[in-house]
Design an enzyme around this catalytic site. Structure first.
Site, mmCIF file in Angstrom:
data_model
loop_
_atom_site.group_PDB
_atom_site.id
_atom_site.type_symbol
_atom_site.label_atom_id
_atom_site.label_comp_id
_atom_site.label_asym_id
_atom_site.label_seq_id
_atom_site.Cartn_x
_atom_site.Cartn_y
_atom_site.Cartn_z
ATOM 1 N N SER A 69 -11.327 -3.831 -0.662
ATOM 2 C CA SER A 69 -10.616 -4.508 0.918
ATOM 3 C C SER A 69 -10.862 -3.888 1.462
ATOM 4 O O SER A 69 -11.438 -3.107 2.432
ATOM 5 C CB SER A 69 -9.545 -5.735 0.497
ATOM 6 O OG SER A 69 -9.491 -5.921 1.256
ATOM 7 N N VAL B 23 -7.211 -1.845 12.218
ATOM 8 C CA VAL B 23 -7.798 -3.463 12.163
ATOM 9 C C VAL B 23 -7.542 -3.805 12.590
ATOM 10 O O VAL B 23 -7.749 -5.211 13.674
ATOM 11 C CB VAL B 23 -9.001 -3.103 11.131
ATOM 12 C CG1 VAL B 23 -9.563 -4.559 11.158
ATOM 13 C CG2 VAL B 23 -9.918 -2.005 10.828
ATOM 14 N N ASN C 256 -1.883 -8.439 -0.558
ATOM 15 C CA ASN C 256 -2.128 -6.738 -0.356
ATOM 16 C C ASN C 256 -0.287 -6.993 0.391
ATOM 17 O O ASN C 256 0.181 -7.896 0.514
ATOM 18 C CB ASN C 256 -2.653 -7.229 0.790
ATOM 19 C CG ASN C 256 -2.435 -5.723 1.846
ATOM 20 O OD1 ASN C 256 -1.605 -4.887 2.035
ATOM 21 N ND2 ASN C 256 -3.134 -5.896 2.618
ATOM 22 N N CYS D 199 1.296 -5.927 4.380
ATOM 23 C CA CYS D 199 1.485 -6.582 5.515
ATOM 24 C C CYS D 199 3.123 -6.578 6.097
ATOM 25 O O CYS D 199 4.027 -6.369 5.692
ATOM 26 C CB CYS D 199 0.886 -7.985 5.516
ATOM 27 S SG CYS D 199 -0.886 -7.866 4.716
HETATM 28 C C1 LIG Z 1 -11.575 0.240 7.841
HETATM 29 C C2 LIG Z 1 -11.217 -0.476 6.627
HETATM 30 C C3 LIG Z 1 -10.167 -1.644 6.421
HETATM 31 C C4 LIG Z 1 -9.372 -2.081 5.562
HETATM 32 N N1 LIG Z 1 -8.697 -3.032 4.993
HETATM 33 C C5 LIG Z 1 -8.126 -3.209 4.237
HETATM 34 C C6 LIG Z 1 -8.208 -4.230 4.163
HETATM 35 O O1 LIG Z 1 -7.949 -5.695 4.740
HETATM 36 N N2 LIG Z 1 -7.902 -5.350 3.035
HETATM 37 C C7 LIG Z 1 -5.974 -4.274 2.109
HETATM 38 O O2 LIG Z 1 -6.052 -4.370 1.222
HETATM 39 N N3 LIG Z 1 -7.223 -3.129 2.286
HETATM 40 C C8 LIG Z 1 -7.377 -2.592 3.138
HETATM 41 N N4 LIG Z 1 -7.953 -1.193 3.184
HETATM 42 C C9 LIG Z 1 -7.438 -0.570 2.577
HETATM 43 C C10 LIG Z 1 -8.528 -0.261 1.389
HETATM 44 O O3 LIG Z 1 -9.455 -0.722 0.871
HETATM 45 C C11 LIG Z 1 -8.717 1.080 0.639
HETATM 46 O O4 LIG Z 1 -7.146 0.976 -0.137
HETATM 47 C C12 LIG Z 1 -7.753 3.026 0.847
HETATM 48 O O5 LIG Z 1 -8.847 2.587 2.220
HETATM 49 C C13 LIG Z 1 -8.241 3.363 0.040
HETATM 50 O O6 LIG Z 1 -9.432 3.868 -0.396
HETATM 51 P P1 LIG Z 1 -10.478 4.722 -0.407
HETATM 52 O O7 LIG Z 1 -9.898 5.891 0.692
HETATM 53 O O8 LIG Z 1 -11.376 4.741 -0.893
HETATM 54 O O9 LIG Z 1 -11.180 3.717 1.519
HETATM 55 C C14 LIG Z 1 -9.213 -0.708 4.477
HETATM 56 C C15 LIG Z 1 -9.197 0.613 4.888
HETATM 57 C C16 LIG Z 1 -10.500 0.692 5.849
HETATM 58 C C17 LIG Z 1 -10.812 2.610 6.233
#
Ligand SMILES: Cc1cc2nc3c(=O)[nH]c(=O)nc-3n(C[C@H](O)[C@H](O)[C@H](O)COP(=O)(O)O)c2cc1C
Length: 310
Positions: A21, A71, A136, A139
């Site tokens: 996400s 974000v 999620n 929040c």
């Molecule tokens: C730019 C960005 C936006 C994200 N937005 C969300 C979100 O809207 N909802 C959510 O549950 N996680 C969000 N995440 C978390 C990611 O889904 C993920 O859990 C986290 O980045 C760890 O995985 P990664 O190391 O592969 O990025 C976001 C991560 C990034 C980098």
């Protein structure tokens, strides 16, 4: 060919690679770069009941082996998602996961109710668009002065219980690594009837601009993701997998097929890939090809053979 298929709560994944996400929009843009139907699944951008503009100031910042993001859940809101994105999702052939957030219990519940209502209507017309909800709980809880729901187990319990009552869709709870006790949190989700847990979300972190003598981010802290968090996330996935009986979805810093096998060996049912999408826009397609080759090289016939083996 090695068997890469997986399933969670009756939802089929043709391979264990799911886009995380917030790093893949709702899939449309990436759909012009490669056939996203090759993926096991996608998690949409985090939705809130009402549209959100997100945070002011810098939103992303590169760090050694990772990135910070602040974000602030910018998104079009649940109703606009159902109206504008679901037709596209209905035409996809992969597991479609709607990621839901909220600042109040009421918002969470109403958001889930709207997704449920739409899913029931679509079921009767055979145009299903959402296969699962990912909740999620990272929040900020407005009533608790901004402390995230996902920190304290008993505060999170209320949200999980209410959402479980509000939807018949398979429900996966996305855990925060900032939780006081992530194993207790996962056990609580299982007790409250969640179908799966996913972990981890980003780690609370910080970057200071020494010239301005202030945080780079207007919101002070930001979320750390990418390879920098992988060893810690992997340890958490391992601990949670040993404690619960429901499927665990692992993520944090995945950027290679080797990383995926590590998570599966730690106990993950499937994995999610986030930050790596910003490094390689074709990450999904490349990882599927690499995983197929690696499984054959390692003589792994199916993922079940190695899941949780460590
Ligand atoms: C730019 C960005 C936006 C994200 N937005 C969300 C979100 O809207 N909802 C959510 O549950 N996680 C969000 N995440 C978390 C990611 O889904 C993920 O859990 C986290 O980045 C760890 O995985 P990664 O190391 O592969 O990025 C976001 C991560 C990034 C980098």
């Amino acid at each position: 060919m090695s068997d890469m298929t997986c399933s969670i709560a009756g939802v089929h994944f043709k391979n264990p690679i799911v886009m995380a996400s917030g790093t893949f929009g709702f899939g449309r843009e990436y759909g012009s770069l490669y056939d996203i139907n090759r993926l096991g699944g996608i998690c949409g951008k985090g939705l809130t009941l009402n549209p959100k503009e997100g945070n002011s100031g810098f939103r992303v910042y590169e760090t050694p082996s990772g990135m910070l993001n602040s974000v602030g859940l910018e998104n079009p809101g649940v109703t606009a998602f159902l109206r504008e994105e679901c037709e596209y999702w209905a035409g996809l052939n992969l597991a479609r996961i709607a990621n839901l957030g909220g600042n109040t219990l009421e918002d969470y519940v109403e958001g889930a109710r709207l997704i449920e209502e739409d899913a029931l209507l679509r079921k009767t017309s055979g145009k299903q668009a959402v296969d699962m909800i990912e909740l999620n709980i990272s929040c900020p809880n407005v009533k608790a002065g901004g402390l995230a729901y996902g920190i304290k187990t008993e505060i999170a319990r209320e949200v999980v219980r209410k959402i479980r009552q509000a939807t018949t869709l398979p429900l996966m709870i996305k855990l925060s690594p900032n939780a006081e006790d992530i194993v207790q949190m996962a056990l609580m989700c299982q007790e409250e009837g969640a179908d799966a847990v996913s972990l981890v979300n980003t780690f609370s972190a910080m970057k200071i601009d020494i010239h301005k003598r202030r945080s780079v981010f207007d919101n002070l802290y930001a979320g750390l993701s990418g390879p920098a968090i992988k060893p810690i996330a992997l340890r958490m996935v391992h601990q949670v997998s040993k404690a619960v009986t429901i499927p665990v979805v692992g993520m944090g810093g995945i950027q290679s097929a080797e990383d995926i096998l590590e998570y599966i060996m730690a106990g993950a049912a499937v994995v999610q890939v986030g930050t790596h999408n910003f490094v390689n826009l074709r990450a999904g397609a490349d990882l599927i090809d690499e995983l197929q080759i690696l499984m054959e090289r390692e003589k792994i016939e199916s993922l079940d053979e190695i899941r949780g083996i460590v």
